[in-house]
Design a protein around this motif. Structure first.
Motif, PDB file in Angstrom:
ATOM      1  N   PHE A 136      35.719  29.772  17.593  1.00 46.27           N
ATOM      2  CA  PHE A 136      35.764  31.043  18.371  1.00 46.27           C
ATOM      3  C   PHE A 136      35.955  30.897  19.971  1.00 46.27           C
ATOM      4  O   PHE A 136      35.895  29.902  20.473  1.00 46.27           O
ATOM      5  CB  PHE A 136      34.360  31.763  18.165  1.00 46.27           C
ATOM      6  N   ARG A 137      36.475  31.946  20.632  1.00 44.50           N
ATOM      7  CA  ARG A 137      36.940  31.928  21.901  1.00 44.50           C
ATOM      8  C   ARG A 137      36.166  32.722  22.881  1.00 44.50           C
ATOM      9  O   ARG A 137      36.012  33.900  22.478  1.00 44.50           O
ATOM     10  CB  ARG A 137      38.566  32.267  21.797  1.00 44.50           C
ATOM     11  N   CYS A 138      35.736  32.116  23.718  1.00 46.16           N
ATOM     12  CA  CYS A 138      34.886  33.166  24.884  1.00 46.16           C
ATOM     13  C   CYS A 138      36.036  33.409  26.045  1.00 46.16           C
ATOM     14  O   CYS A 138      36.515  32.569  26.633  1.00 46.16           O
ATOM     15  CB  CYS A 138      33.760  32.490  25.494  1.00 46.16           C
ATOM     16  N   ASP A 139      36.110  34.863  26.315  1.00 49.10           N
ATOM     17  CA  ASP A 139      37.022  35.071  27.592  1.00 49.10           C
ATOM     18  C   ASP A 139      36.314  35.823  28.609  1.00 49.10           C
ATOM     19  O   ASP A 139      35.169  36.240  28.267  1.00 49.10           O
ATOM     20  CB  ASP A 139      38.126  35.982  27.151  1.00 49.10           C
ATOM     21  N   VAL A 140      36.547  35.984  29.639  1.00 45.42           N
ATOM     22  CA  VAL A 140      36.176  36.618  30.839  1.00 45.42           C
ATOM     23  C   VAL A 140      37.087  37.671  31.416  1.00 45.42           C
ATOM     24  O   VAL A 140      38.323  37.037  31.525  1.00 45.42           O
ATOM     25  CB  VAL A 140      35.516  35.909  32.201  1.00 45.42           C
ATOM     26  N   SER A 141      36.748  38.840  31.508  1.00 42.91           N
ATOM     27  CA  SER A 141      37.558  39.840  32.138  1.00 42.91           C
ATOM     28  C   SER A 141      37.044  40.939  33.038  1.00 42.91           C
ATOM     29  O   SER A 141      35.644  40.712  33.135  1.00 42.91           O
ATOM     30  CB  SER A 141      38.327  40.692  30.877  1.00 42.91           C
ATOM     31  N   LEU A 142      37.735  41.797  33.455  1.00 40.96           N
ATOM     32  CA  LEU A 142      37.331  42.532  34.568  1.00 40.96           C
ATOM     33  C   LEU A 142      37.606  44.029  33.842  1.00 40.96           C
ATOM     34  O   LEU A 142      38.545  44.734  34.260  1.00 40.96           O
ATOM     35  CB  LEU A 142      37.908  42.493  35.869  1.00 40.96           C
ATOM     36  N   PRO A 143      36.675  44.564  33.058  1.00 40.74           N
ATOM     37  CA  PRO A 143      36.980  45.865  32.356  1.00 40.74           C
ATOM     38  C   PRO A 143      36.544  47.161  33.152  1.00 40.74           C
ATOM     39  O   PRO A 143      35.471  47.142  33.929  1.00 40.74           O
ATOM     40  CB  PRO A 143      36.095  45.678  30.972  1.00 40.74           C
ATOM     41  N   GLY A 144      37.400  48.134  33.000  1.00 37.52           N
ATOM     42  CA  GLY A 144      36.816  49.471  33.516  1.00 37.52           C
ATOM     43  C   GLY A 144      36.575  50.386  32.477  1.00 37.52           C
ATOM     44  O   GLY A 144      35.820  49.827  31.445  1.00 37.52           O
ATOM     45  N   ALA A 145      36.766  51.583  32.572  1.00 39.90           N
ATOM     46  CA  ALA A 145      36.623  52.570  31.412  1.00 39.90           C
ATOM     47  C   ALA A 145      37.830  52.907  30.493  1.00 39.90           C
ATOM     48  O   ALA A 145      38.751  53.801  30.973  1.00 39.90           O
ATOM     49  CB  ALA A 145      35.810  53.979  31.870  1.00 39.90           C
ATOM     50  N   GLY A 146      38.177  51.981  29.842  1.00 41.18           N
ATOM     51  CA  GLY A 146      39.600  52.129  29.060  1.00 41.18           C
ATOM     52  C   GLY A 146      40.786  51.216  29.628  1.00 41.18           C
ATOM     53  O   GLY A 146      41.901  51.460  29.299  1.00 41.18           O
ATOM     54  N   HIS A 147      40.406  50.504  30.398  1.00 40.27           N
ATOM     55  CA  HIS A 147      41.314  49.622  31.372  1.00 40.27           C
ATOM     56  C   HIS A 147      40.699  48.399  31.745  1.00 40.27           C
ATOM     57  O   HIS A 147      39.644  47.996  31.979  1.00 40.27           O
ATOM     58  CB  HIS A 147      42.062  50.431  32.496  1.00 40.27           C
ATOM     59  N   LEU A 148      41.811  47.271  31.530  1.00 42.77           N
ATOM     60  CA  LEU A 148      41.345  45.988  32.142  1.00 42.77           C
ATOM     61  C   LEU A 148      42.191  45.792  33.396  1.00 42.77           C
ATOM     62  O   LEU A 148      43.468  46.141  33.435  1.00 42.77           O
ATOM     63  CB  LEU A 148      41.958  44.724  31.102  1.00 42.77           C
ATOM     64  N   TYR A 149      41.409  45.228  34.544  1.00 38.85           N
ATOM     65  CA  TYR A 149      42.108  44.932  35.868  1.00 38.85           C
ATOM     66  C   TYR A 149      42.525  43.311  35.813  1.00 38.85           C
ATOM     67  O   TYR A 149      41.857  42.759  35.423  1.00 38.85           O
ATOM     68  CB  TYR A 149      41.144  45.346  36.789  1.00 38.85           C
ATOM     69  N   PRO A 150      43.388  43.235  36.766  1.00 41.67           N
ATOM     70  CA  PRO A 150      43.720  41.857  36.979  1.00 41.67           C
ATOM     71  C   PRO A 150      42.726  40.911  37.460  1.00 41.67           C
ATOM     72  O   PRO A 150      41.967  41.411  38.232  1.00 41.67           O
ATOM     73  CB  PRO A 150      44.991  41.710  37.926  1.00 41.67           C
ATOM     74  N   ILE A 151      42.665  39.745  37.217  1.00 40.11           N
ATOM     75  CA  ILE A 151      41.584  38.964  37.766  1.00 40.11           C
ATOM     76  C   ILE A 151      42.127  37.785  38.584  1.00 40.11           C
ATOM     77  O   ILE A 151      43.387  37.316  38.219  1.00 40.11           O
ATOM     78  CB  ILE A 151      40.582  38.361  36.627  1.00 40.11           C
ATOM     79  N   PRO A 152      41.546  37.357  39.386  1.00 36.83           N
ATOM     80  CA  PRO A 152      42.141  36.137  40.525  1.00 36.83           C
ATOM     81  C   PRO A 152      42.350  34.644  39.767  1.00 36.83           C
ATOM     82  O   PRO A 152      41.479  34.607  38.735  1.00 36.83           O
ATOM     83  CB  PRO A 152      41.404  36.231  41.790  1.00 36.83           C
ATOM     84  N   ASN A 153      43.023  34.001  40.202  1.00 35.11           N
ATOM     85  CA  ASN A 153      43.392  32.703  39.688  1.00 35.11           C
ATOM     86  C   ASN A 153      42.433  31.830  40.809  1.00 35.11           C
ATOM     87  O   ASN A 153      42.964  30.957  41.354  1.00 35.11           O
ATOM     88  CB  ASN A 153      44.642  32.116  39.760  1.00 35.11           C
ATOM     89  N   GLN A 154      41.128  31.914  40.550  1.00 37.50           N
ATOM     90  CA  GLN A 154      40.303  30.994  41.395  1.00 37.50           C
ATOM     91  C   GLN A 154      39.017  30.517  40.498  1.00 37.50           C
ATOM     92  O   GLN A 154      38.725  31.395  39.544  1.00 37.50           O
ATOM     93  CB  GLN A 154      39.963  31.713  42.420  1.00 37.50           C
ATOM     94  N   HIS A 155      37.866  29.735  41.022  1.00 40.51           N
ATOM     95  CA  HIS A 155      36.827  29.430  40.246  1.00 40.51           C
ATOM     96  C   HIS A 155      35.766  29.428  41.424  1.00 40.51           C
ATOM     97  O   HIS A 155      36.163  28.310  42.309  1.00 40.51           O
ATOM     98  CB  HIS A 155      37.008  28.183  39.428  1.00 40.51           C
ATOM     99  N   PRO A 156      34.736  29.941  41.451  1.00 39.61           N
ATOM    100  CA  PRO A 156      34.566  30.995  40.287  1.00 39.61           C
ATOM    101  C   PRO A 156      35.191  32.214  40.647  1.00 39.61           C
ATOM    102  O   PRO A 156      35.524  32.517  41.802  1.00 39.61           O
ATOM    103  CB  PRO A 156      32.938  31.151  40.588  1.00 39.61           C
TER     104      PRO A 156
END
Length: 248
Positions: A136-156
């Motif tokens: 199983f795979r765990c992802d992190v994302s930036l969700p809105g209401a029916g839409h996913l927004y781009p995430i930066p290439n940085q940590h954290p």
């Protein structure tokens, strides 16, 4: 495991007993397709985000992407695929395993409490599962209401936390939905309160702490609050989030 039941939303939920892992490989895994890679990035759509599997190819993390894989774990089961998808012990096991890697990808718990980032998990497709895949795979994302927004290439991810990546509340007929503030919203996170104690708080305790501490943070008579799940509490997150109303 329909829709948002598979996400790690910031709500107060009951936690079931975790599935005890076995220590021997499953026979079906011998010819299984390869598991996903930690650190891979993805550009799936909203329907995939709400689904249980993602068979799209990873993309370069240096380009646009909406999700990053932060952990890959193992499903210790040979039960039928449809049963596995609806087994509460397995679901809670995945939530538990995804939680800390998700937090570490976003930032300290205090930052997680005001960030719009969310975690989700995916399992193999029915065909992959039938061929022996047990990851199983765990992802992190930036969700809105029916839409996913781009995430930066940085940590954290949330360092620094931009206004659009902050956590807001989108009101629906079912209640308040935590979203990234880039989405339409009615409340924006204004600050957090550390809730003391070792035992998981009751609903009345969450409300009492919020009533005592949120008004001076939000500086308005109308406000909103969210607590955390018992599994997040056990992991060390004791923050309550206070929100002030917005017109955005």
């Amino acid at each position: 495991m329909p829709g948002r039941t598979r996400t790690l939303r910031f709500v107060i939920v009951a936690v079931l007993a975790l599935m005890a892992p076995l220590l021997t490989p499953l026979a079906a895994e011998a010819s299984a397709p390869p598991a996903p890679a930690v650190g891979s990035c993805h550009t799936y759509d909203w329907n995939t985000f709400l689904g249980v599997s993602d068979s799209s190819a990873p993309v370069s993390c240096s380009g646009p992407h909406v999700a990053r894989t932060v952990f890959v774990g193992r499903l210790w089961t040979d039960e039928a695929y449809s049963s596995m998808l609806n087994d509460p012990k397995i679901i809670q096991y995945m939530v538990k395993q995804c939680l800390v890697p998700t937090q570490q990808a976003i930032g300290p718990w205090k930052t997680v409490a005001v960030a719009g980032y969310d975690g989700s998990f995916f399992v193999p497709t029915s065909a992959e599962y039938g061929a022996g895949a047990r990851w199983f795979r765990c992802d992190v994302s930036l969700p809105g209401a029916g839409h996913l927004y781009p995430i930066p290439n940085q940590h954290p991810l949330a360092s620094p936390l931009s206004p659009g990546q902050s956590r807001c509340i989108h009101l629906t007929s079912q209640g308040g939905l935590p979203v990234a503030c880039a989405a339409p919203h009615s409340y924006r996170a204004a600050g957090v309160v550390w809730v003391p104690g070792s035992a998981y708080p009751s609903r009345s305790t969450w409300l009492a702490v919020a009533q005592a501490h949120c008004p001076p943070i939000v500086r308005t008579s109308r406000w909103y609050l969210t607590g955390v799940s018992s599994v997040r509490w056990s992991a060390g997150d004791h923050y309550l989030t206070c929100y002030r109303p917005t017109t955005t």
